[in-house]
Write a protein that holds these residues in place. Structure first.
Motif, PDB file in Angstrom:
ATOM      1  N   LEU A 114      14.580  -1.394  -4.740  1.00  0.00           N
ATOM      2  CA  LEU A 114      14.730  -2.613  -3.946  1.00  0.00           C
ATOM      3  C   LEU A 114      15.230  -2.306  -2.536  1.00  0.00           C
ATOM      4  CD1 LEU A 114      16.238  -5.058  -6.587  1.00  0.00           C
ATOM      5  CD2 LEU A 114      14.021  -5.264  -5.464  1.00  0.00           C
ATOM      6  N   MET A 115      16.089  -1.308  -2.415  1.00  0.00           N
ATOM      7  CA  MET A 115      16.567  -0.923  -1.088  1.00  0.00           C
ATOM      8  C   MET A 115      15.422  -0.366  -0.247  1.00  0.00           C
ATOM      9  SD  MET A 115      19.144  -0.917   0.897  1.00  0.00           S
ATOM     10  CE  MET A 115      20.535  -1.143  -0.214  1.00  0.00           C
ATOM     11  N   ILE A 116      14.531   0.399  -0.893  1.00  0.00           N
ATOM     12  CA  ILE A 116      13.348   0.896  -0.179  1.00  0.00           C
ATOM     13  C   ILE A 116      12.493  -0.279   0.289  1.00  0.00           C
ATOM     14  CG2 ILE A 116      11.199   2.201  -0.426  1.00  0.00           C
ATOM     15  CD1 ILE A 116      12.683   4.003  -2.439  1.00  0.00           C
ATOM     16  N   TYR A 117      12.298  -1.273  -0.596  1.00  0.00           N
ATOM     17  CA  TYR A 117      11.535  -2.465  -0.221  1.00  0.00           C
ATOM     18  C   TYR A 117      12.176  -3.166   0.973  1.00  0.00           C
ATOM     19  CZ  TYR A 117       9.078  -2.217  -4.738  1.00  0.00           C
ATOM     20  OH  TYR A 117       8.324  -1.837  -5.802  1.00  0.00           O
ATOM     21  N   SER A 118      13.491  -3.314   0.906  1.00  0.00           N
ATOM     22  CA  SER A 118      14.209  -4.011   1.967  1.00  0.00           C
ATOM     23  C   SER A 118      14.014  -3.318   3.312  1.00  0.00           C
ATOM     24  CB  SER A 118      15.699  -4.074   1.613  1.00  0.00           C
ATOM     25  OG  SER A 118      16.455  -4.621   2.664  1.00  0.00           O
ATOM     26  N   LYS A 119      14.128  -1.998   3.314  1.00  0.00           N
ATOM     27  CA  LYS A 119      13.990  -1.257   4.569  1.00  0.00           C
ATOM     28  C   LYS A 119      12.543  -1.230   5.050  1.00  0.00           C
ATOM     29  CE  LYS A 119      18.173   1.412   3.819  1.00  0.00           C
ATOM     30  NZ  LYS A 119      18.828   2.729   3.661  1.00  0.00           N
ATOM     31  N   ALA A 120      11.596  -1.269   4.096  1.00  0.00           N
ATOM     32  CA  ALA A 120      10.189  -1.349   4.495  1.00  0.00           C
ATOM     33  C   ALA A 120       9.900  -2.696   5.155  1.00  0.00           C
ATOM     34  CB  ALA A 120       9.294  -1.139   3.279  1.00  0.00           C
ATOM     35  N   LEU A 121      10.502  -3.769   4.631  1.00  0.00           N
ATOM     36  CA  LEU A 121      10.343  -5.089   5.253  1.00  0.00           C
ATOM     37  C   LEU A 121      10.912  -5.104   6.670  1.00  0.00           C
ATOM     38  CD1 LEU A 121      11.205  -7.434   2.255  1.00  0.00           C
ATOM     39  CD2 LEU A 121       9.028  -7.354   3.476  1.00  0.00           C
ATOM     40  N   ASP A 122      12.012  -4.388   6.868  1.00  0.00           N
ATOM     41  CA  ASP A 122      12.576  -4.276   8.222  1.00  0.00           C
ATOM     42  C   ASP A 122      11.572  -3.619   9.165  1.00  0.00           C
ATOM     43  OD1 ASP A 122      14.937  -5.461   7.486  1.00  0.00           O
ATOM     44  OD2 ASP A 122      16.001  -3.567   7.129  1.00  0.00           O
ATOM     45  N   LEU A 123      10.859  -2.609   8.663  1.00  0.00           N
ATOM     46  CA  LEU A 123       9.855  -1.946   9.499  1.00  0.00           C
ATOM     47  C   LEU A 123       8.716  -2.899   9.843  1.00  0.00           C
ATOM     48  CD1 LEU A 123       9.594   1.601   7.832  1.00  0.00           C
ATOM     49  CD2 LEU A 123      10.855   0.947   9.891  1.00  0.00           C
ATOM     50  N   VAL A 124       8.367  -3.767   8.893  1.00  0.00           N
ATOM     51  CA  VAL A 124       7.326  -4.764   9.168  1.00  0.00           C
ATOM     52  C   VAL A 124       7.796  -5.718  10.258  1.00  0.00           C
ATOM     53  CG1 VAL A 124       6.038  -6.709   8.199  1.00  0.00           C
ATOM     54  CG2 VAL A 124       6.295  -4.599   6.874  1.00  0.00           C
ATOM     55  N   ARG A 125       9.039  -6.157  10.153  1.00  0.00           N
ATOM     56  CA  ARG A 125       9.580  -7.079  11.158  1.00  0.00           C
ATOM     57  C   ARG A 125       9.615  -6.444  12.550  1.00  0.00           C
ATOM     58  NH1 ARG A 125      13.442  -8.088   6.766  1.00  0.00           N
ATOM     59  NH2 ARG A 125      12.931 -10.100   5.809  1.00  0.00           N
ATOM     60  N   LYS A 126       9.834  -5.128  12.584  1.00  0.00           N
ATOM     61  CA  LYS A 126       9.871  -4.417  13.867  1.00  0.00           C
ATOM     62  C   LYS A 126       8.479  -4.057  14.371  1.00  0.00           C
ATOM     63  CE  LYS A 126      14.342  -2.252  12.826  1.00  0.00           C
ATOM     64  NZ  LYS A 126      15.022  -0.951  12.528  1.00  0.00           N
ATOM     65  N   GLY A 127       7.463  -4.312  13.544  1.00  0.00           N
ATOM     66  CA  GLY A 127       6.101  -3.989  13.945  1.00  0.00           C
ATOM     67  C   GLY A 127       5.710  -2.551  13.706  1.00  0.00           C
ATOM     68  N   GLU A 128       6.539  -1.791  12.979  1.00  0.00           N
ATOM     69  CA  GLU A 128       6.236  -0.379  12.723  1.00  0.00           C
ATOM     70  C   GLU A 128       5.366  -0.188  11.488  1.00  0.00           C
ATOM     71  OE1 GLU A 128       9.737   2.081  12.822  1.00  0.00           O
ATOM     72  OE2 GLU A 128      10.681   0.809  14.344  1.00  0.00           O
ATOM     73  N   MET A 129       5.239  -1.231  10.673  1.00  0.00           N
ATOM     74  CA  MET A 129       4.326  -1.227   9.534  1.00  0.00           C
ATOM     75  C   MET A 129       3.628  -2.571   9.481  1.00  0.00           C
ATOM     76  SD  MET A 129       6.375   0.643   6.379  1.00  0.00           S
ATOM     77  CE  MET A 129       5.011   0.447   5.229  1.00  0.00           C
ATOM     78  N   ASN A 130       2.432  -2.572   8.909  1.00  0.00           N
ATOM     79  CA  ASN A 130       1.688  -3.805   8.710  1.00  0.00           C
ATOM     80  C   ASN A 130       2.082  -4.415   7.372  1.00  0.00           C
ATOM     81  OD1 ASN A 130      -0.835  -5.315   7.603  1.00  0.00           O
ATOM     82  ND2 ASN A 130      -1.180  -5.153   9.819  1.00  0.00           N
ATOM     83  N   MET A 131       2.000  -5.741   7.263  1.00  0.00           N
ATOM     84  CA  MET A 131       2.365  -6.391   6.008  1.00  0.00           C
ATOM     85  C   MET A 131       1.542  -5.857   4.837  1.00  0.00           C
ATOM     86  SD  MET A 131       4.369  -8.544   4.560  1.00  0.00           S
ATOM     87  CE  MET A 131       5.038  -9.581   5.851  1.00  0.00           C
ATOM     88  N   HIS A 132       0.272  -5.593   5.081  1.00  0.00           N
ATOM     89  CA  HIS A 132      -0.578  -5.085   4.002  1.00  0.00           C
ATOM     90  C   HIS A 132      -0.129  -3.703   3.534  1.00  0.00           C
ATOM     91  CE1 HIS A 132      -4.196  -4.922   1.547  1.00  0.00           C
ATOM     92  NE2 HIS A 132      -4.390  -3.684   1.976  1.00  0.00           N
ATOM     93  N   ASP A 133       0.549  -2.957   4.413  1.00  0.00           N
ATOM     94  CA  ASP A 133       1.016  -1.616   4.048  1.00  0.00           C
ATOM     95  C   ASP A 133       2.050  -1.646   2.929  1.00  0.00           C
ATOM     96  OD1 ASP A 133      -0.616  -0.583   6.006  1.00  0.00           O
ATOM     97  OD2 ASP A 133       0.965  -0.530   7.525  1.00  0.00           O
ATOM     98  N   LEU A 134       2.644  -2.813   2.695  1.00  0.00           N
ATOM     99  CA  LEU A 134       3.646  -2.914   1.632  1.00  0.00           C
ATOM    100  C   LEU A 134       3.041  -2.700   0.249  1.00  0.00           C
ATOM    101  CD1 LEU A 134       5.808  -5.916   2.890  1.00  0.00           C
ATOM    102  CD2 LEU A 134       6.298  -3.472   3.062  1.00  0.00           C
ATOM    103  N   ASN A 135       1.705  -2.743   0.162  1.00  0.00           N
ATOM    104  CA  ASN A 135       1.062  -2.413  -1.114  1.00  0.00           C
ATOM    105  C   ASN A 135       1.413  -1.001  -1.573  1.00  0.00           C
ATOM    106  OD1 ASN A 135      -0.274  -4.725  -1.925  1.00  0.00           O
ATOM    107  ND2 ASN A 135      -2.073  -4.306  -0.656  1.00  0.00           N
TER     108      ASN A 135
END
Length: 400
Positions: free
Chosen positions: A351-372
């Motif tokens: 869950l912590m990995i998920y949380s930090k990945a969402l932060d990257l999405v918010r910063k524009g460093e990852m795309n929402m689809h990349d969360l797959n």
């Protein structure tokens, strides 16, 4: 505000990612097994199993009557003075997560020192290297290899720091044979196996050089060496020892040490390190003994040849410091408690990995689809149900 912005945060997430999250809030999976299958598996199947266990019990009792007196048993007495000797105990745990894109290992180890029922210094902790394995197909075996490796390393560090009277390893002294690299192993797996082998040889030789006995306390064992010796191979040694040993008793070691590819691998590695052959034989010749320290079935001890003359003292310490209910010595129990990587801990890390990945999405460093990439492998279970925590993850600033 665009339609995309008006959608709830959870609806914006990719479907596979949402499936992973929503499984946290879903109720227990409904029982959908067909009635005929249920009858075959639960009703009729258990009848067959009970009959097989009945025959299994007959075989072990027949064997017991045939070999009575052929296995030497010694009686122990609790000794507070011996229990007060300084011990180093260590354990390792692992519980990685299998994502659809890769496996993320999670492993750690702890070594502590104790006298009697007291931990007398701050334990030493070692966390496994954070990593992502996309091409490893023997993930659990490799994770176990690395957990064993750091356990050997942290134990050697503890021995150097505290100079104990005895070292207790939670588990086997040697790598398990099922961790041997098959021909199609990845290069990383082979490299990790060699590293674990080197760490284990190093620990055994270090204890040997310092004259410190080291013992493996094996809680889970499937071997049948003794039963096979008496020509009843389809019987585990622990099942036989359960009839032979009473509380506070142990067996004298078998006549011959453990053999096989793993032992040969240890000796070859020791030769590569330039260790004299006489020393190699003394610390890689591992003997087995069984001990009953509690109300459970007996446990197996692994003892190098150079420690055999101290087996009675070692067994006395283990017996004296063990809880009668579970038979686990205090130092091993504490090392296990401090190291256990539970499913809850693994899920919190995920869950912590998920949380930090969402932060990257918010910063524009990852795309929402990349969360797959972070979706759990199909069928991978959750054991965590912290709705508030997950809601906080999903309920932050909405993403366009």
């Amino acid at each position: 505000m665009t339609r995309e912005r008006r959608r709830k945060p959870a609806e914006i997430l990719p479907r596979a990612f949402r499936e992973t999250y929503f499984s946290l809030f879903s109720g227990p999976e409904p029982e959908t097994l067909h009635a005929d299958l249920y009858r075959m598996l639960i009703d009729e199947g258990t009848d067959v199993i009970v009959q097989q266990l009945k025959e299994y019990n007959r075989r072990r009792r027949r064997l017991l009557s045939r070999i009575r007196g052929k296995i030497e048993v010694r009686r122990l007495k609790r000794d507070e003075k011996i229990a007060g000797l300084q011990v180093v105990a260590s354990d390792a745990g692992n519980n990685g997560v299998d994502l659809r894109s890769a496996f993320i290992p999670l492993y750690a180890s702890t070594a502590l020192t104790a006298k009697g029922w007291n931990i007398i210094d701050e334990p030493i902790f070692r966390a496994g290297k954070p990593d992502v394995w996309a091409d490893e197909f023997r993930t659990q075996q490799r994770e176990s290899l690395l957990a064993f490796k750091i356990q050997c390393e942290v134990t050697e560090e503890a021995v150097e720091r505290w100079d104990p009277d005895l070292v207790l390893i939670d588990g086997s002294l040697l790598l398990n044979f099922w961790l041997l690299p098959p021909p199609d192993s990845t290069k990383d797996y082979i490299r990790n196996f060699q590293e674990a082998l080197l760490s284990s040889v190093g620990l055994l030789h270090y204890c040997y050089e310092r004259g410190i006995p080291i013992v493996g306390f094996v809680k889970r064992t499937r071997i049948n060496h003794i039963c096979k010796k008496f020509r009843v191979p389809k019987l585990r040694d622990t099942a036989l020892m359960d009839l032979i040993l009473r509380l506070g008793e142990y067996t004298l070691p078998e006549d011959e040490p453990m053999k096989g590819r793993i032992v040969n691998s240890y000796r070859k590695k020791a030769e590569e390190l330039g260790i004299p052959n006489r020393e190699i034989v003394e610390f890689t010749s591992i003997y087995s003994s069984y001990i009953r320290t509690g109300l459970t079935t007996p446990f197996r001890l692994e003892i190098p040849e150079y420690c055999l003359d101290q087996l009675e003292k070692i067994s006395t310490l283990i017996f004296t410091t063990s809880e009668e209910e579970n038979g686990i010595p205090f130092s091993i129990s504490e090392a296990d408690r401090l190291t256990k990587v539970t499913t809850n801990i693994s899920n919190i890390r995920t869950l912590m990995i998920y949380s930090k990945a969402l932060d990257l999405v918010r910063k524009g460093e990852m795309n929402m689809h990349d969360l797959n990439l972070l979706a759990l492998q199909h069928g991978e279970p959750w054991a965590l149900n912290d709705g508030e925590y997950v809601s906080n993850l999903l309920g932050g600033e909405q993403v366009a």
